[in-house]
Every structure is written in structure tokens, then in C-alpha cells.
Scaffold this motif. Structure first.
Motif, PDB file in Angstrom:
ATOM      1  N   LEU A 141      -1.983  -3.930  -2.701  1.00  0.00           N
ATOM      2  CA  LEU A 141      -1.681  -2.729  -1.929  1.00  0.00           C
ATOM      3  C   LEU A 141      -0.218  -2.362  -2.158  1.00  0.00           C
ATOM      4  O   LEU A 141       0.668  -3.224  -2.096  1.00  0.00           O
ATOM      5  CB  LEU A 141      -1.911  -2.970  -0.439  1.00  0.00           C
ATOM      6  N   ALA A 142       0.017  -1.067  -2.420  1.00  0.00           N
ATOM      7  CA  ALA A 142       1.387  -0.569  -2.553  1.00  0.00           C
ATOM      8  C   ALA A 142       1.727   0.222  -1.304  1.00  0.00           C
ATOM      9  O   ALA A 142       0.896   0.985  -0.792  1.00  0.00           O
ATOM     10  CB  ALA A 142       1.530   0.310  -3.786  1.00  0.00           C
ATOM     11  N   SER A 143       2.939   0.063  -0.794  1.00  0.00           N
ATOM     12  CA  SER A 143       3.372   0.786   0.394  1.00  0.00           C
ATOM     13  C   SER A 143       4.767   1.339   0.173  1.00  0.00           C
ATOM     14  O   SER A 143       5.578   0.759  -0.572  1.00  0.00           O
ATOM     15  CB  SER A 143       3.356  -0.128   1.615  1.00  0.00           C
ATOM     16  N   SER A 144       5.052   2.483   0.815  1.00  0.00           N
ATOM     17  CA  SER A 144       6.386   3.079   0.741  1.00  0.00           C
ATOM     18  C   SER A 144       6.914   3.262   2.154  1.00  0.00           C
ATOM     19  O   SER A 144       6.150   3.255   3.124  1.00  0.00           O
ATOM     20  CB  SER A 144       6.345   4.422   0.013  1.00  0.00           C
ATOM     21  N   SER A 145       8.239   3.457   2.264  1.00  0.00           N
ATOM     22  CA  SER A 145       8.836   3.449   3.597  1.00  0.00           C
ATOM     23  C   SER A 145      10.069   4.338   3.654  1.00  0.00           C
ATOM     24  O   SER A 145      10.681   4.678   2.619  1.00  0.00           O
ATOM     25  CB  SER A 145       9.212   2.010   3.984  1.00  0.00           C
ATOM     26  N   PHE A 146      10.422   4.671   4.884  1.00  0.00           N
ATOM     27  CA  PHE A 146      11.677   5.388   5.116  1.00  0.00           C
ATOM     28  C   PHE A 146      12.888   4.525   4.746  1.00  0.00           C
ATOM     29  O   PHE A 146      14.015   5.040   4.683  1.00  0.00           O
ATOM     30  CB  PHE A 146      11.787   5.795   6.595  1.00  0.00           C
ATOM     31  N   ASP A 147      12.659   3.238   4.525  1.00  0.00           N
ATOM     32  CA  ASP A 147      13.795   2.357   4.191  1.00  0.00           C
ATOM     33  C   ASP A 147      14.215   2.482   2.742  1.00  0.00           C
ATOM     34  O   ASP A 147      15.090   1.758   2.252  1.00  0.00           O
ATOM     35  CB  ASP A 147      13.478   0.892   4.523  1.00  0.00           C
ATOM     36  N   GLY A 148      13.572   3.420   1.986  1.00  0.00           N
ATOM     37  CA  GLY A 148      13.971   3.673   0.605  1.00  0.00           C
ATOM     38  C   GLY A 148      13.339   2.751  -0.402  1.00  0.00           C
ATOM     39  O   GLY A 148      13.738   2.744  -1.569  1.00  0.00           O
ATOM     40  N   THR A 149      12.315   1.969   0.014  1.00  0.00           N
ATOM     41  CA  THR A 149      11.678   1.042  -0.924  1.00  0.00           C
ATOM     42  C   THR A 149      10.172   1.276  -0.984  1.00  0.00           C
ATOM     43  O   THR A 149       9.566   1.876  -0.103  1.00  0.00           O
ATOM     44  CB  THR A 149      11.899  -0.424  -0.508  1.00  0.00           C
ATOM     45  N   ALA A 150       9.601   0.766  -2.066  1.00  0.00           N
ATOM     46  CA  ALA A 150       8.155   0.604  -2.183  1.00  0.00           C
ATOM     47  C   ALA A 150       7.904  -0.872  -2.418  1.00  0.00           C
ATOM     48  O   ALA A 150       8.708  -1.550  -3.075  1.00  0.00           O
ATOM     49  CB  ALA A 150       7.610   1.436  -3.330  1.00  0.00           C
ATOM     50  N   ARG A 151       6.823  -1.383  -1.872  1.00  0.00           N
ATOM     51  CA  ARG A 151       6.533  -2.809  -1.994  1.00  0.00           C
ATOM     52  C   ARG A 151       5.083  -3.005  -2.442  1.00  0.00           C
ATOM     53  O   ARG A 151       4.210  -2.191  -2.117  1.00  0.00           O
ATOM     54  CB  ARG A 151       6.788  -3.536  -0.672  1.00  0.00           C
ATOM     55  N   LEU A 152       4.878  -4.104  -3.133  1.00  0.00           N
ATOM     56  CA  LEU A 152       3.551  -4.456  -3.627  1.00  0.00           C
ATOM     57  C   LEU A 152       3.117  -5.726  -2.904  1.00  0.00           C
ATOM     58  O   LEU A 152       3.895  -6.691  -2.819  1.00  0.00           O
ATOM     59  CB  LEU A 152       3.580  -4.671  -5.138  1.00  0.00           C
TER      60      LEU A 152
ATOM     61  N   ALA B 239      17.971   6.079  -3.332  1.00  0.00           N
ATOM     62  CA  ALA B 239      19.152   6.051  -2.473  1.00  0.00           C
ATOM     63  C   ALA B 239      18.814   6.460  -1.049  1.00  0.00           C
ATOM     64  O   ALA B 239      19.520   6.099  -0.114  1.00  0.00           O
ATOM     65  CB  ALA B 239      20.229   6.992  -3.038  1.00  0.00           C
ATOM     66  N   GLY B 240      17.713   7.230  -0.860  1.00  0.00           N
ATOM     67  CA  GLY B 240      17.355   7.708   0.474  1.00  0.00           C
ATOM     68  C   GLY B 240      16.052   7.126   0.970  1.00  0.00           C
ATOM     69  O   GLY B 240      15.934   5.919   1.172  1.00  0.00           O
ATOM     70  N   ILE B 241      15.026   7.971   1.124  1.00  0.00           N
ATOM     71  CA  ILE B 241      13.725   7.541   1.630  1.00  0.00           C
ATOM     72  C   ILE B 241      12.663   7.722   0.558  1.00  0.00           C
ATOM     73  O   ILE B 241      12.859   8.467  -0.412  1.00  0.00           O
ATOM     74  CB  ILE B 241      13.325   8.347   2.893  1.00  0.00           C
ATOM     75  N   VAL B 242      11.547   7.022   0.737  1.00  0.00           N
ATOM     76  CA  VAL B 242      10.381   7.187  -0.130  1.00  0.00           C
ATOM     77  C   VAL B 242       9.267   7.788   0.732  1.00  0.00           C
ATOM     78  O   VAL B 242       8.797   7.153   1.681  1.00  0.00           O
ATOM     79  CB  VAL B 242       9.919   5.852  -0.754  1.00  0.00           C
ATOM     80  N   ASN B 243       8.893   9.018   0.432  1.00  0.00           N
ATOM     81  CA  ASN B 243       7.872   9.718   1.229  1.00  0.00           C
ATOM     82  C   ASN B 243       6.456   9.320   0.839  1.00  0.00           C
ATOM     83  O   ASN B 243       5.546   9.388   1.662  1.00  0.00           O
ATOM     84  CB  ASN B 243       8.017  11.233   1.063  1.00  0.00           C
ATOM     85  N   ALA B 244       6.250   8.937  -0.423  1.00  0.00           N
ATOM     86  CA  ALA B 244       4.885   8.673  -0.878  1.00  0.00           C
ATOM     87  C   ALA B 244       4.892   7.754  -2.076  1.00  0.00           C
ATOM     88  O   ALA B 244       5.870   7.693  -2.837  1.00  0.00           O
ATOM     89  CB  ALA B 244       4.192   9.985  -1.235  1.00  0.00           C
ATOM     90  N   VAL B 245       3.763   7.044  -2.255  1.00  0.00           N
ATOM     91  CA  VAL B 245       3.556   6.198  -3.411  1.00  0.00           C
ATOM     92  C   VAL B 245       2.138   6.401  -3.911  1.00  0.00           C
ATOM     93  O   VAL B 245       1.213   6.622  -3.107  1.00  0.00           O
ATOM     94  CB  VAL B 245       3.798   4.703  -3.059  1.00  0.00           C
ATOM     95  N   ALA B 246       1.928   6.367  -5.203  1.00  0.00           N
ATOM     96  CA  ALA B 246       0.597   6.536  -5.801  1.00  0.00           C
ATOM     97  C   ALA B 246       0.385   5.463  -6.855  1.00  0.00           C
ATOM     98  O   ALA B 246       1.288   5.162  -7.651  1.00  0.00           O
ATOM     99  CB  ALA B 246       0.447   7.916  -6.414  1.00  0.00           C
ATOM    100  N   TYR B 247      -0.812   4.890  -6.863  1.00  0.00           N
ATOM    101  CA  TYR B 247      -1.224   3.852  -7.813  1.00  0.00           C
ATOM    102  C   TYR B 247      -2.032   4.538  -8.915  1.00  0.00           C
ATOM    103  O   TYR B 247      -2.957   5.308  -8.629  1.00  0.00           O
ATOM    104  CB  TYR B 247      -2.125   2.856  -7.097  1.00  0.00           C
ATOM    105  N   SER B 248      -1.690   4.277 -10.167  1.00  0.00           N
ATOM    106  CA  SER B 248      -2.489   4.848 -11.255  1.00  0.00           C
ATOM    107  C   SER B 248      -3.872   4.213 -11.277  1.00  0.00           C
ATOM    108  O   SER B 248      -4.041   3.060 -10.862  1.00  0.00           O
ATOM    109  CB  SER B 248      -1.793   4.622 -12.603  1.00  0.00           C
TER     110      SER B 248
END
Length: 931
Positions: free
Chosen positions: A370-381, A398-407
Motif C-alpha cells: 500500500l502506498a500512502s501520501s500525507s500533508f507531511d510532504g512524504t509518501a510511504r510504502l 518541500a511542501g505537502i503531497v496531495n495524492a499518490v498513484a500506483y502504476s
């Protein structure tokens, strides 16, 4: 039967036997205690079968159980032992007998033994002591000769000819059923009483009374013998029975009270805890099966709310695992939680790693990561099985990550926020630098199904080549509003984007040009997603509502889902498309069963129509359009069938009806004609006579056997014999707008000018009853229930009423809920559900047993609904209206709500659940059968 006189004159046994009995009574009482009272003379195996029974019944007449019989019967079948002195023993029996009963038959007539027995009797006794019982053949007395008719008396032994000075009496016994099985013996009691009353010189009623007195005497003796023991047993058993009955009644009342409590709880939990509401309704049914608890199960089943997953923080993202068994939700606290989709219980360890709220999630192929993104500026697996983070965070933002997509191939991640980046999943390293141009400030990102492109949404919608990371082009024709969400259709041909203008824009991914816009509510659209089949698009809005849209027709498929009190931030369909998950700022995730009472597939574009009818097999919809052309539609494929049927007649209005075998269609306006559906050719000549060419046909209906057709015109209702192709009997003097045959075809229901329903006997044409005038406006439709016991009426007064077909009394209160006139009504095949269509543009379902509405209205039509009809199994409902469409609805839950609810639960309703959710008292039991 007793017979005397001419062969055609027959009299009952009472008269003849009584006359002889009283004539002989002066001889004094017969001493039946000594010797034999009766000697039975017979011949043949047929008589041998039942005479032992006759012997026992005669000897049992009127005697105490402890005394010998008053009348003993000699029967050589039992009374003579085997030996060489046979005649001497028979002669001894004759000598000790007072009466000779001859079983007359052709076999007796030819018997040497019967002849010798009669010869002995006539030599030693009087012919007046001979009784005749005919078991086969016949006896005929010739009044002119004063003797038996020698040719017609086939049962008379020759020795009795010329012996009687006047007509004797005899009794006939029907042995036609002898030997056919249990209960096939002749009327032994009647024969026995007739013989016994003559022998004893007592009337039959007195003989029966004497037996009753003896029986009573025997019973008194028996009662005295068992009185003391019986009294003691009675006291003990009464106490036990009272205790058992009271215990059972107490248990019944307790169970009923618990079931009522569960029904109330189920209703209150419908939106707050849908899973618990369904479980409690099912438990109420298992404890106390009744119409009320069945309705509770039905209401819980059709409630689209099927689950509520509670968080303590706003929930910004939600996703289903690829196998559909698990739901993942990301909260404002930075944690990712997993839920069992069936039980809606948390499963496994919460994923903790983000320092601020989770904004987006995506399962990898196979559901292992599962991939997740956050207002903390990161995406995690994350590793799902181990509930641990895989590698270092993707933290180049440098700021926030609004969305993440898995190919789709699982090799690439794309993150969108202050900038857009592409990542290699294996190394956790960025592929190239941030994407420039329109990629800045992207709020959403999505991969195409083939993985070759991805789309970003922000100030515009941009397509990118996954391999080269180069922009393919911006979607043209946009109005410049900000986009908050983006999604590809399953086939990749359409891209949907949602934004601050409240509408959902659809784009052709090949041409990048707009192909439609779905609505424009006065609120922002926060999220969009396609169903797995691509037919439906779900949109979540800032006001907390969720709307489903028909992608092909660009129309809303039903009323909005409500329940969230905050903006809907994310949406996800289960892989099978049955469930929609929505996450909201109100700290909840809601699961909705979108198949329940949902429109199935796209509407049928039937165009303008004057009348329509669904075939009894549910496969064909016949529609009369403009210029009297009749078109046929395949309900399953939504396509026209064959060429139109050209009726060739105009009128102010049309009415149509299918025959029960689906083969013939009646089409009527000013004239009435039958058409063969398959061949599109008329059946015979038009039915209507020339004296009514100016009158419109207002309604037609076939009887259940298809042999009779009812035709309602402006002056009367006429019945047609379709076999003879002509009208039958007199017209029914009633002006009717609707007609309906009872299932057995014997009764016809019509509305009247007084807003009542009249019932007519089809055979006699007589009015057999009429309902009271409860409707306050015109009745528009009438329907019989499948069992013929109930009649439903729809009216322009916005109500539907149910009537008892036998008493014509109203059943319960009127069914209210429609906001405008009701135009149509139909019973489901099992008779438990009623469907109604209305000018308020809705279809509603009703539980017949309780008179309560089932679920909410079925919305979708854009104008008056003019007709409704169930499919043959009752799992689908077809409706059509003035909006030029026909729609098919999934109403499977109404057929067997318990089975539907258990199928939805998928084993989640366990015994442990019973202990947790059911009040104490009723013993735990299986909520659903083991699969």
C-alpha cells in the motif's frame, strides 16, 4: 337400498324393514341368547371377504362388554369345522337359527349349497323369516304376476320363486369398491342394524338408543374403576401442563418483546451503524418470524447504508484491497487503518509513520503493498502482511503531497503536490526531476488502465507519458476552474475531473476534448471514481452528498446518498462494484450497497409513447409510439427487436396488453385488434364492432387462460371469446378506465365513475360486489394479487388502497407517500410486494403484509411514471414514463430478504455476534445457514 314393486321404483331400507319389523313384533321377542339368531347363506369369494365383518358388527350390537351377544350369527366360514359331516353341521346350524339371511347374487343362484339351505328352511321354517341382501345382480318384483320377474331377477335363488305371497323386502349392498384398499368395505353398519332390528323386533332408533344406554353403563363402570387413579393423575398432569403452558407463553411473550426491541434498535441504527442494524433485524426474525420482523429485515437489506467505519479524525482517503475483503482508510491523525469489509471490524495493526494527515492511498497490484501520501510532504510504502513500512519515505517534496498513484504494473509511483514527481518503487528513488509546466500545485493524479499515461489535476487537467515523463497535452475546452480529483474509466477512453464549479467534466482521452458535463450542484465536487464496469461514475461533494451518474446518458441514476455531515474527500468502489466507500471530514467512512434497489444498466430509450406493456416472461416491452407504430424492445439488451408493428389506426389514446403466453398483443384505440408478436401480423379481423367506432377503448386485459379478453369503452365493458372471435354475453353496464381479471379468470374487477371498484362474475355477468368510496379522485389502475385474495387500486388522490376481494372491505390504511397522482400498480409474483408508479416521477415499493413502504423511492425518471411491471421471478422491476425511457430496477431483496441479507453478510453474522448484539433471554441460534 331397499326395493319393492316395479324395477324402476326404489324405496329406502327404513320403510320396508320397518313395515316387516313391526308386522313381526307381535310374535314376541326373539330369544337370541340360545342358539343362533341369524344364519348367513352365501356363495362366492366376493361375499366371503366381508361377511366376517358383518358377523362381528351384528354380534356387537347392543350388548355390555362383559355379556355374550344377544344375536349370534352362524357363518360356515367360521362356524363349521372341517370334516366329513359338513351337511350335518350346516343342518344343525340351520336348526338352531331363527332367521335365514340369504346373500342373493348370481353365484348364490347357481350354488347347490345355498339351494339346499333354502330348501331345508322352507321345509322347517316360514318364508316370513327369510331376509334377502342383494350383493350382486338384481331382484325385480312383478306386481301383475305377484311374484319375481324370472328374467330380470338375476340374483334370486330358484328355490325362492313363487314362495312369497306378497312383495318381500330386501337390502342392496354396493360391493363395487371392495378390494380397492383401505376403507373399501360396504356399508356394514347399515346392513347390520337392518338385520338386527328385524331379528330383535325393535326399531332401529330404539336399537341405537339401547346401545347408547349400554355404552353409557359400560363407561360408568369403567369411570368408577379409574376415577381415583385418574383424579390423582389429573392433578399431577394439570399442574405440569399449566406450568409448561405458562412457561411457553412466558417464553413467547419474552421473545416477542426482545424481537420488538431489536426492530426498534435496527431502525435507530440504520445510518449510525448499518451493520448492527442488519444484524439486529435478522436476529429479530430468527426469534419471532412475523410480517413485522420480515419487514425489518427487508428495510435493513434495502438500506443502501451497509457499514460505518468510525475514526477520531477527518478521513481524507479510502481504498479497497484488490480482492475486496479489506478496506483501508487514512485519517487526519496520520494513521492508516484496515477494516474487514464483511464484519466492518478493525483488522491487524494500524500503520503509524506519517506525522500529519493522510491525503491519499493506493494498493499495489496483488494487494500486498500500500502506498500512502500525507500533508507531511512524504509518501510511504507499506507491507500489508507484516504491517511495516518498506524502506525510507519518498520525501523529496518541500511542501505537502496531495495524492499518490500506483502504476498498474507496480513499478512506478507518481506523487502530486507542490510539484509532481515519478518514483521507482524498487529503489525509492526519483526518476528524473520534478515535472514542470502545469504540474505545479497538482491536487490529484491517476494512472490510465494500461499504465502508459497518467493525468494530473490542478489549475487544469494534463496528460503525461509515463515512460518519457513528457506532457501529452492539456484537456481543451475547460473553463479555467480548479480541479480537485481525476479518474480514468476502466477502458481508458474517458477521463473524469471534478472541481470547484460543482460539475464533473468528461474528456475523450484520445482527442482531449470534452464529451460531457455531469450536473452542476451549488457546491464543490471533491472526488470522483468510476465503477469497475465503467457504467457509473460516483461523485462526492463538499455538502456531504454522494451522487451516482449514468456515464452514457450523462444523467443522475437515483437520489443522492446523504449521511455525511462534512465534505466527501475520497471515493472507492469494491472490485465487484457492489459497494461504494466514501470518506469524509466528519471522521467517518460509509459503505453503501449500490445494487440495492438500484437501476440496472442504462435506461431503454423508448421515445415518446402513448402506451406500453411488459410481456409476462419479462423479456419484451411493447411500446405504442406516435402514428400508432408499435415497437418491441429486448429488456436484457436494451435494443429494439425487429421492425415496428404498424397498427394503422390513430386515436386519442392507446392501450396494449400481452396474452399470458406472450404470443399475442392486443392493441386498442378506437378499434381493437390482436397481433401475433413473432410474425408481426394480425390475428383475424379487428374485434370491435362498427357501432362503437367513435368510442375509444380505455383498457384491455386478457384472462389467465388467454381465452377471454375484456375491453373497456366509454359506455360499457365487453367480453370477447377469443376462440370464437366474437363478443359473449351482455355488456357490463359500467364506465371503466381500468380492468383486471382474477388469477382464476372467474372474476373481473373494474373501476367505476364513483371512484370505487366493482367485481363481476365473468360467467353470469352479474355484479357480485363493490368497494366503498374511500378514494377521493379517479382510480387509475386495478390489480389482483397472485392468490386472488387482494385487490390493489391506484388513484389520482396520491394513494394506493388494498381491498379484500371476498368482503370488498379495505385492508388497513391507505398507502401514502407519493406526492402526486398514482398511475400504475403491480403485485410481485409472490404477492408480498407492491410496486407503484406516480406522476411525482418516482417508483415506490410497498410491503403488502404491513402496508409499509420498502426503502426509499426509486428516482430516475424525468417525467410522470406511467407503468410498472415485475419480471417473472420478482427480482427485477420495469418502469416506463413520459420521459421517453424505460428503466430496470434490481429489487431482488424483496423476494427473500433473509437470504439476501445473509448473502451480503458473507459469514459475518456469527454466534459471537449474537451474544454481543442480542439482549439476554433467547438462546443463541444461527443467524444464517452454514454455507
Amino acid at each position: 337400498m331397499m326395493a319393492r314393486g316395479l324395477p324402476t321404483r326404489v324405496r329406502g331400507p327404513g320403510t320396508a324393514f320397518a313395515r316387516l319389523r313391526f308386522a313381526l313384533a307381535r310374535r314376541g321377542p326373539v330369544k337370541a341368547e340360545i342358539g343362533y339368531g341369524v344364519f348367513l347363506s352365501y356363495s362366492g369369494d366376493r361375499d366371503r371377504q366381508w361377511l366376517p365383518h358383518l358377523q362381528r358388527v351384528i354380534e356387537k350390537q347392543s350388548r355390555p362388554w362383559y355379556k355374550p351377544p344377544r344375536i349370534r350369527v352362524f357363518l360356515d366360514y367360521r362356524g363349521v369345522s372341517i370334516g366329513p359331516q359338513l351337511w350335518s353341521k350346516i343342518e344343525a346350524g340351520l336348526a338352531r337359527s331363527d332367521w335365514l339371511v340369504v346373500l342373493a347374487s348370481p353365484e348364490a343362484r347357481a350354488s347347490v349349497w345355498v339351494d339346499r339351505e333354502i330348501e331345508w328352511w322352507l321345509e322347517h321354517r316360514s318364508v316370513d323369516t327369510v331376509l334377502l341382501v342383494v350383493t350382486a345382480g338384481q331382484l325385480v318384483w312383478d306386481e301383475r304376476r305377484g311374484d319375481w320377474d324370472p328374467e330380470l331377477s338375476t340374483a334370486l335363488p330358484a328355490r325362492l320363486a313363487g314362495r312369497f305371497e306378497q312383495q318381500p323386502v330386501w337390502k342392496s349392498v354396493d360391493l363395487g369398491r371392495l378390494g380397492s384398499g383401505a376403507g373399501s368395505l360396504p356399508d356394514i353398519d347399515g346392513v347390520a342394524f337392518g338385520i338386527a332390528s328385524v331379528v330383535r323386533g325393535l326399531p332401529e332408533d330404539e336399537l341405537k338408543s339401547e346401545g347408547l344406554r349400554d355404552t353409557r353403563r359400560n363407561l360408568r363402570t369403567a369411570r368408577i374403576a379409574v376415577a381415583v387413579l385418574g383424579l390423582l393423575f389429573l392433578v399431577a398432569s394439570t399442574v405440569s401442563v399449566i406450568a409448561v403452558v405458562e412457561r411457553a407463553e412466558a417464553t413467547r411473550q419474552r421473545d416477542h418483546a426482545v424481537a420488538q426491541q431489536l426492530i426498534t434498535q435496527s431502525s435507530l441504527l440504520a445510518t449510525r451503524d448499518p451493520f448492527g442494524a442488519r444484524l439486529k433485524a435478522l436476529a429479530a426474525w430468527r426469534i419471532d418470524p412475523s410480517p413485522e420482523t420480515r419487514l425489518a429485515v427487508l428495510q435493513a437489506t434495502v438500506n443502501p447504508e451497509s457499514g460505518l467505519l468510525r475514526h477520531s479524525w477527518p478521513v481524507g482517503s479510502v481504498a479497497f484491497s484488490p480482492d475486496g475483503r479489506m478496506v483501508a482508510s487514512g485519517g487526519g491523525d496520520g494513521a492508516v487503518r484496515f477494516w474487514d469489509a464483511a464484519t466492518q471490524q478493525k483488522v491487524g495493526k494500524t500503520l503509524v509513520g506519517h506525522h500529519r494527515g493522510v491525503t491519499s492511498m493506493a494498493f499495489g497490484p496483488g494487494g500486498r503493498t500500500l502506498a500512502s501520501s500525507s500533508f507531511d510532504g512524504t509518501a510511504r510504502l507499506w507491507d500489508i502482511a507484516g504491517r511495516r513500512q518498506i524502506g525510507a519515505p519518498f520525501n523529496a517534496h518541500a511542501g505537502i503531497v496531495n495524492a499518490v498513484a500506483y502504476s498498474p504494473d507496480g513499478k512506478t509511483l507518481v506523487t502530486a503536490g507542490d510539484d509532481v514527481r515519478v518514483w521507482d518503487v524498487a529503489t525509492h528513488r526519483g526518476i528524473g526531476g520534478p515535472l514542470g509546466g502545469h504540474a505545479s500545485g497538482a491536487a490529484a493524479v491517476a494512472f490510465s488502465p494500461d499504465g502508459r499515461t497518467f493525468a494530473t489535476a490542478g489549475t487544469g487537467v494534463q496528460l503525461w507519458d509515463t515512460g518519457t515523463r513528457a506532457p501529452i497535452g492539456k484537456m481543451s475546452g475547460g473553463d479555467g476552474t480548479s480541479a480537485t480529483s481525476v479518474a480514468f474509466s476502466p477502458d481508458g477512453r474517458i477521463l473524469a475531473s471534478a472541481g470547484t464549479d460543482g460539475g464533473v467534466h468528461l474528456w475523450d482521452t484520445g482527442t482531449r476534448r470534452p464529451v460531457g458535463k455531469l450536473g452542476a450542484p451549488a457546491t464543490w465536487t471533491e472526488s470522483v471514481t468510476f465503477s469497475p464496469d465503467g457504467a457509473v461514475l460516483a461523485a462526492g461533494y463538499q455538502d456531504g452528498s454522494v451522487r451516482l451518474w449514468d456515464v452514457a446518458r450523462h444523467t443522475q441514476t437515483r437520489a443522492p446518498f446523504t449521511g455525511h455531515s462534512g465534505a466527501v474527500k475520497a471515493l472507492a468502489f469494491s472490485p465487484d462494484g457492489s459497494t461504494l466507500a466514501s470518506s469524509s471530514e466528519d471522521t467517518t467512512v460509509r459503505l453503501r450497497d449500490i445494487r440495492t434497489q438500484r437501476q440496472v444498466g442504462a435506461p431503454l430509450a423508448i421515445g415518446e409513447q402513448q402506451a406500453a406493456a411488459l410481456s409476462p416472461n419479462g423479456r419484451i416491452l411493447a411500446v405504442v409510439g406516435l402514428r400508432s407504430a408499435v415497437r418491441f424492445w429486448d429488456v436484457a439488451t436494451r435494443r429494439p427487436i425487429g421492425a415496428p408493428l404498424l397498427h394503422g389506426e390513430d386515436g386519442l389514446g392507446f392501450t396494449v396488453s400481452f396474452s399470458p403466453d406472450n404470443a399475442v398483443l392486443a392493441v386498442a384505440s378506437q378499434g381493437l385488434r390482436l397481433w401475433e408478436v413473432a410474425a408481426r401480423r394480425p390475428v383475424g379481423q379487428p374485434l370491435s364492432a362498427t357501432d362503437h367506432v367513435t368510442d375509444d377503448v380505455l383498457a384491455v386485459a386478457f384472462s389467465s387462460d388467454g381465452r377471454t379478453l375484456a375491453e373497456a369503452r366509454s359506455d360499457s365493458v365487453y367480453l370477447w371469446d377469443l376462440t370464437a372471435h366474437r363478443r359473449t354475453g351482455r355488456a357490463l353496464p359500467v364506465r371503466a378506465m381500468s380492468v383486471a381479471f382474477s388469477p382464476d379468470g372467474r372474476t373481473l374487477a373494474t373501476d367505476t365513475e364513483n371512484d370505487t371498484v366493482a367485481l363481476w362474475d365473468v360467467a353470469t355477468r352479474h355484479r357480485v360486489g363493490e368497494t366503498s368510496a374511500r378514494h377521493t379522485a379517479q382510480i387509475t389502475a386495478v390489480a389482483f394479487s397472485p392468490d386472488g385474495r387482494t385487490v390493489a387500486t391506484a388513484s389520482r388522490d396520491n394513494t394506493v388502497r388494498l381491498w379484500d376481494a371476498a368482503t370488498r372491505e379495505q385492508i388497513g390504511d391507505a398507502l401514502t407517500g407519493h406526492r402526486s397522482g398514482v398511475t400504475s400498480v403491480a403485485f410481485s409474483p409472490n404477492g408480498k410486494t407492491l410496486a407503484t408508479g406516480s406522476m411525482d416521477r418516482t417508483v415506490r415499493l410497498w410491503d403488502v403484509a404491513t402496508g409499509r413502504e420498502v426503502g426509499g423511492p426509486l428516482d430516475g425518471h424525468g417525467a410522470d411514471v406511467t407503468g410498472v411491471a415485475f419480471g417473472p421471478g420478482g427480482s427485477t422491476l420495469v418502469s416506463w414514463g413520459r420521459d421517453g425511457t424505460a428503466r430496470v430496477w434490481n429489487v431482488e431483496a424483496t423476494v427473500d430478504p433473509v437470504r439476501s441479507l445473509c448473502g451480503w453478510a458473507k459469514g459475518a453474522f456469527t454466534t459471537d455476534r449474537w451474544r454481543d448484539d442480542v439482549p439476554p433471554g433467547p438462546a443463541p441460534r444461527a443467524l444464517c445457514p452454514a454455507s
